[in-house]
Design a protein around this motif. Structure first.
Motif, PDB file in Angstrom:
ATOM      1  N   PHE A 164       0.840  -1.195   0.000  1.00  0.00           N
ATOM      2  CA  PHE A 164       0.000   0.000   0.000  1.00  0.00           C
ATOM      3  C   PHE A 164       0.876   1.247   0.000  1.00  0.00           C
ATOM      4  O   PHE A 164       2.025   1.219   0.436  1.00  0.00           O
ATOM      5  N   HIS A 165       0.283   2.343  -0.501  1.00  0.00           N
ATOM      6  CA  HIS A 165       0.909   3.662  -0.435  1.00  0.00           C
ATOM      7  C   HIS A 165      -0.090   4.628   0.212  1.00  0.00           C
ATOM      8  O   HIS A 165      -1.302   4.423   0.109  1.00  0.00           O
ATOM      9  N   PRO A 166       0.381   5.706   0.825  1.00  0.00           N
ATOM     10  CA  PRO A 166      -0.551   6.748   1.252  1.00  0.00           C
ATOM     11  C   PRO A 166      -1.380   7.237   0.062  1.00  0.00           C
ATOM     12  O   PRO A 166      -0.845   7.498  -1.016  1.00  0.00           O
ATOM     13  N   GLY A 167      -2.681   7.320   0.284  1.00  0.00           N
ATOM     14  CA  GLY A 167      -3.586   7.723  -0.783  1.00  0.00           C
ATOM     15  C   GLY A 167      -4.300   6.570  -1.462  1.00  0.00           C
ATOM     16  O   GLY A 167      -5.284   6.784  -2.184  1.00  0.00           O
ATOM     17  N   ASP A 168      -3.843   5.333  -1.262  1.00  0.00           N
ATOM     18  CA  ASP A 168      -4.512   4.176  -1.854  1.00  0.00           C
ATOM     19  C   ASP A 168      -5.846   3.906  -1.157  1.00  0.00           C
ATOM     20  O   ASP A 168      -5.982   4.090   0.056  1.00  0.00           O
ATOM     21  N   LEU A 169      -6.797   3.426  -1.932  1.00  0.00           N
ATOM     22  CA  LEU A 169      -8.102   3.028  -1.403  1.00  0.00           C
ATOM     23  C   LEU A 169      -8.072   1.535  -1.107  1.00  0.00           C
ATOM     24  O   LEU A 169      -7.668   0.733  -1.953  1.00  0.00           O
ATOM     25  N   VAL A 170      -8.500   1.154   0.108  1.00  0.00           N
ATOM     26  CA  VAL A 170      -8.516  -0.258   0.495  1.00  0.00           C
ATOM     27  C   VAL A 170      -9.934  -0.671   0.845  1.00  0.00           C
ATOM     28  O   VAL A 170     -10.782   0.156   1.188  1.00  0.00           O
ATOM     29  N   GLU A 171     -10.168  -1.981   0.759  1.00  0.00           N
ATOM     30  CA  GLU A 171     -11.474  -2.530   1.131  1.00  0.00           C
ATOM     31  C   GLU A 171     -11.282  -3.694   2.092  1.00  0.00           C
ATOM     32  O   GLU A 171     -10.413  -4.548   1.881  1.00  0.00           O
ATOM     33  N   PHE A 172     -12.085  -3.732   3.148  1.00  0.00           N
ATOM     34  CA  PHE A 172     -12.122  -4.868   4.068  1.00  0.00           C
ATOM     35  C   PHE A 172     -13.064  -5.920   3.494  1.00  0.00           C
ATOM     36  O   PHE A 172     -14.152  -5.593   3.000  1.00  0.00           O
ATOM     37  N   VAL A 173     -12.663  -7.181   3.579  1.00  0.00           N
ATOM     38  CA  VAL A 173     -13.425  -8.276   2.971  1.00  0.00           C
ATOM     39  C   VAL A 173     -13.572  -9.399   3.984  1.00  0.00           C
ATOM     40  O   VAL A 173     -12.582  -9.842   4.602  1.00  0.00           O
ATOM     41  N   ASP A 174     -14.801  -9.865   4.161  1.00  0.00           N
ATOM     42  CA  ASP A 174     -15.098 -11.003   5.038  1.00  0.00           C
ATOM     43  C   ASP A 174     -14.582 -12.278   4.382  1.00  0.00           C
ATOM     44  O   ASP A 174     -14.949 -12.602   3.250  1.00  0.00           O
ATOM     45  N   LYS A 175     -13.725 -13.029   5.080  1.00  0.00           N
ATOM     46  CA  LYS A 175     -13.147 -14.236   4.488  1.00  0.00           C
ATOM     47  C   LYS A 175     -14.191 -15.299   4.169  1.00  0.00           C
ATOM     48  O   LYS A 175     -14.042 -16.045   3.195  1.00  0.00           O
ATOM     49  N   LEU A 176     -15.235 -15.392   4.977  1.00  0.00           N
ATOM     50  CA  LEU A 176     -16.223 -16.451   4.773  1.00  0.00           C
ATOM     51  C   LEU A 176     -17.136 -16.168   3.589  1.00  0.00           C
ATOM     52  O   LEU A 176     -17.482 -17.071   2.830  1.00  0.00           O
ATOM     53  N   THR A 177     -17.527 -14.919   3.407  1.00  0.00           N
ATOM     54  CA  THR A 177     -18.482 -14.578   2.352  1.00  0.00           C
ATOM     55  C   THR A 177     -17.837 -13.859   1.170  1.00  0.00           C
ATOM     56  O   THR A 177     -18.440 -13.765   0.104  1.00  0.00           O
ATOM     57  N   LEU A 178     -16.632 -13.327   1.375  1.00  0.00           N
ATOM     58  CA  LEU A 178     -15.938 -12.467   0.412  1.00  0.00           C
ATOM     59  C   LEU A 178     -16.736 -11.198   0.112  1.00  0.00           C
ATOM     60  O   LEU A 178     -16.569 -10.568  -0.933  1.00  0.00           O
ATOM     61  N   ALA A 179     -17.609 -10.812   1.035  1.00  0.00           N
ATOM     62  CA  ALA A 179     -18.365  -9.575   0.898  1.00  0.00           C
ATOM     63  C   ALA A 179     -17.550  -8.414   1.436  1.00  0.00           C
ATOM     64  O   ALA A 179     -16.848  -8.529   2.442  1.00  0.00           O
ATOM     65  N   GLY A 180     -17.647  -7.286   0.766  1.00  0.00           N
ATOM     66  CA  GLY A 180     -16.968  -6.093   1.230  1.00  0.00           C
ATOM     67  C   GLY A 180     -17.592  -5.568   2.515  1.00  0.00           C
ATOM     68  O   GLY A 180     -18.809  -5.640   2.709  1.00  0.00           O
ATOM     69  N   ALA A 181     -16.731  -5.020   3.396  1.00  0.00           N
ATOM     70  CA  ALA A 181     -17.213  -4.523   4.689  1.00  0.00           C
ATOM     71  C   ALA A 181     -16.754  -3.099   4.928  1.00  0.00           C
ATOM     72  O   ALA A 181     -16.523  -2.697   6.071  1.00  0.00           O
ATOM     73  N   GLY A 182     -16.639  -2.338   3.859  1.00  0.00           N
ATOM     74  CA  GLY A 182     -16.268  -0.948   4.008  1.00  0.00           C
ATOM     75  C   GLY A 182     -14.924  -0.627   3.394  1.00  0.00           C
ATOM     76  O   GLY A 182     -14.036  -1.478   3.312  1.00  0.00           O
ATOM     77  N   GLN A 183     -14.784   0.621   2.941  1.00  0.00           N
ATOM     78  CA  GLN A 183     -13.549   1.093   2.325  1.00  0.00           C
ATOM     79  C   GLN A 183     -12.992   2.276   3.091  1.00  0.00           C
ATOM     80  O   GLN A 183     -13.710   2.958   3.825  1.00  0.00           O
ATOM     81  N   ALA A 184     -11.696   2.508   2.902  1.00  0.00           N
ATOM     82  CA  ALA A 184     -11.034   3.633   3.549  1.00  0.00           C
ATOM     83  C   ALA A 184      -9.799   3.993   2.739  1.00  0.00           C
ATOM     84  O   ALA A 184      -9.338   3.214   1.899  1.00  0.00           O
ATOM     85  N   THR A 185      -9.242   5.173   3.017  1.00  0.00           N
ATOM     86  CA  THR A 185      -8.036   5.631   2.331  1.00  0.00           C
ATOM     87  C   THR A 185      -6.838   5.530   3.266  1.00  0.00           C
ATOM     88  O   THR A 185      -6.917   5.884   4.451  1.00  0.00           O
ATOM     89  N   VAL A 186      -5.727   5.032   2.725  1.00  0.00           N
ATOM     90  CA  VAL A 186      -4.504   4.865   3.505  1.00  0.00           C
ATOM     91  C   VAL A 186      -3.849   6.228   3.726  1.00  0.00           C
ATOM     92  O   VAL A 186      -3.652   7.007   2.785  1.00  0.00           O
ATOM     93  N   VAL A 187      -3.498   6.505   4.984  1.00  0.00           N
ATOM     94  CA  VAL A 187      -2.812   7.745   5.341  1.00  0.00           C
ATOM     95  C   VAL A 187      -1.324   7.502   5.555  1.00  0.00           C
ATOM     96  O   VAL A 187      -0.478   8.334   5.177  1.00  0.00           O
TER      97      VAL A 187
END
Length: 558
Positions: free
Chosen positions: A353-376
């Motif tokens: 990752f780099h500062p400014g990159d957008l990341v997404e949290f993913v549930d391992k069991l469902t592979l559903a996204g659980a929210g995004q955030a920007t790396v500082v």
């Protein structure tokens, strides 16, 4: 105006007698100091490259040896660091590589083109052994002339060529160490993975000379494998043949690649990569059939566009094309900070990752996204040394981590590095695995390719948070106008690793106007957890097609 840097002016030997490595190092250093576009020219000829005088760097490369310190140092014939507007023009030359040497590394550079030459390794670490003759209780084996070997005390040892600097072989492996085996049938034009029977139950080994070895067995049976080629190797991916890292607008074109040492060409955390009009194909005239130690192209965390067109992929030891990101597992959560870990042992040591990159949290069991955030901020491995832990890192986000995210249950993907992909006009043959692996949410097209008798699914779409940790979901994929000849089934396979069904993992898939020439009845399509799947206008001949659809929504098959 493009300036031309002629490598022979720095002492490179186009006659193929002397080592050209130090001259090319000097020529590249000179090119770095010039302003404006530069053409690094190799006047047509033969050039030798040895590792001893190549620049050594500590690099960590995706899908190779992970954090293994015994292989942290890498050497390349062309080390292109901190450069811009450079073309490496081989002018139709032949480059001969020696030892454990990669071909090129493009690091922190932009607008780089590598083009117009053939290259091969003198003594590949994959040994292609042909069964030249069989009879009651014996085989006669033929070894390519570039692969030295020793026979003694009924033991066979394969060697790398001898280093002119040390007087010793670059590598040495017994047949027990070369346990990984693929079998090539040059008549049927097919390769598959299997056991190596050549050195089981041996009574005697005899060197017949002229690169031929007689193996006598305790059993009186006559084998039926005359003409087959057993491709033998030990599995360490010590380097990459080509490495593109933290770079942009890199093009690899018009190469004839006889053998890719260690791994294939890796694009890692880079932008806009093009691989076009190359031949990845071993020199069959000298008994070789292996063109790559493992994968041929691996795009691991690339953004912008990946364009792969007009190439021949023939004789890999793994997938010809794999485009993916990397899931890192959450191991610690504290407010807006999250600790992450590389999970597969072949990938570690470089920042994800780099500062400014957008990341997404993913549930391992469902592979559903659980929210995004920007790396500082990022605290973790550098990719060029081992001053910090190589398998873990901490990122700071612009907001608190979602409350649902727990250690061990979630992974994180770098959404900023998910490219748009076009794979078109390529030919895949003599492949033991899948043809194309693709997991990216960028709009992607796989069209007008020929997949000839692959031993696994021709196109495989996963999203894997349990084994390889290769991310992520497909959001817009078109598979159009391809020919699938004598394929293994399922031919096209969507296989995400979600263990709990919920919302579809993949979405927006159109499969149209393809031709499937089956060798018998079998699954043309197997799809799990896909939303918006259309299979239409395809032609299936040679067998009765089957379709397996599981956990999908909005599906059309006609």
């Amino acid at each position: 105006m493009t300036q031309v840097v002629d490598v022979t002016a720095f002492g490179a030997d186009s006659s193929g007698v002397k080592d050209s490595t130090p001259a090319v190092v000097d020529a590249i250093a000179h090119a770095r100091n010039l302003g404006g576009p530069v053409r690094l020219l190799f006047p047509r000829g033969i050039y030798q490259f040895y590792p001893e005088q190549a620049i050594e760097r500590e690099f960590y490369i995706s899908n190779t040896v992970g954090a293994d310190q015994s292989h942290r140092h890498k050497r390349f014939a062309f080390l292109l660091e901190d450069l811009a507007d450079l073309t490496v023009d081989g002018d139709g030359s032949t480059f001969q590589l020696h030892g454990l040497l990669g071909l090129f590394a493009v690091v922190r550079s932009e607008r780089v083109t590598i083009s117009n030459f053939a290259f091969d390794h003198s003594a590949p670490k994959v040994v292609d052994v042909t069964v030249a003759e069989t009879g009651p209780a014996y085989r006669v084996l033929s070894v390519p002339p570039g692969n030295p070997y020793l026979v003694g005390d009924d033991q066979l040892t394969f060697l790398g060529e001898t280093s002119p600097a040390t007087g010793t072989p670059y590598w040495r492996h017994s047949t027990d160490e070369l346990w990984y085996c693929q079998i090539h049938d040059p008549v049927a034009q097919r390769i598959w993975r299997g056991d190596n029977p050549l050195f089981t139950g041996v009574a005697r080994l005899t060197d017949l000379g002229d690169h031929r070895i007689r193996v006598d067995y305790l059993s009186e049976l006559t084998t039926e494998d005359q003409g087959l080629v057993y491709q033998l190797r030990e599995p360490t991916r010590d380097t990459a043949a080509g490495f593109i890292w933290e770079s942009s607008q890199v093009t690899v074109t018009n190469l004839k690649a006889g053998y890719l040492h260690g791994f294939g060409i890796v694009g890692q955390l880079s932008t806009d990569i093009t691989v076009a009009d190359n031949e990845f194909h071993a020199d069959r005239s000298i008994g070789r059939s292996t063109a790559a130690f493992a994968d041929i192209l691996q795009m691991s965390g690339v953004r912008g566009t990946v364009t792969i067109t007009g190439n021949l992929f023939d004789g890999a030891h793994d997938d010809p094309i794999n485009v993916h990101g990397t899931y890192l597992e959450v191991v610690d959560v504290a407010g807006d900070r999250v600790g992450l870990q590389y999970m597969h042992p072949e990938t570690a040591g470089f920042p994800q990752f780099h500062p400014g990159d957008l990341v997404e949290f993913v549930d391992k069991l469902t592979l559903a996204g659980a929210g995004q955030a920007t790396v500082v901020a990022v605290d973790g491995p550098t990719g060029t040394d081992s001053s910090k832990p190589l398998t873990t890192m901490t990122i700071t986000l612009d907001r608190a981590v979602p409350e649902t995210v727990e250690s061990g249950a979630y992974v994180v993907e770098n959404v900023s590095y998910t490219p748009s992909v076009r794979i078109a006009g390529n030919t895949f043959r003599n492949i033991p695995t899948r043809g194309v692996l693709l997991t990216t949410r960028g709009p992607s097209v796989i069209e007008h390719n020929v997949f000839d008798q692959l031993s696994m699914a021709s196109i495989y779409v996963s999203a894997d948070a349990h084994q390889w940790y290769e991310s992520g979901p497909v959001r817009d994929l078109v598979v159009r106008g391809n020919q699938f000849l004598r394929p293994a089934t399922p031919v096209i396979w969507f296989d995400p690793t979600n263990q709990v069904e919920g919302e579809p993992v993949h979405r927006g898939v159109l499969i149209e106007d393809n031709e499937f020439q089956l060798a018998g009845d079998g699954e043309v399509l197997r799809a799990k957890s896909v939303g918006g799947l259309v299979f239409t206008g395809n032609r299936v001949v040679g067998g009765e097609p089957a379709y397996s659809i599981t956990g999908c929504t909005d599906v059309t098959v006609e």
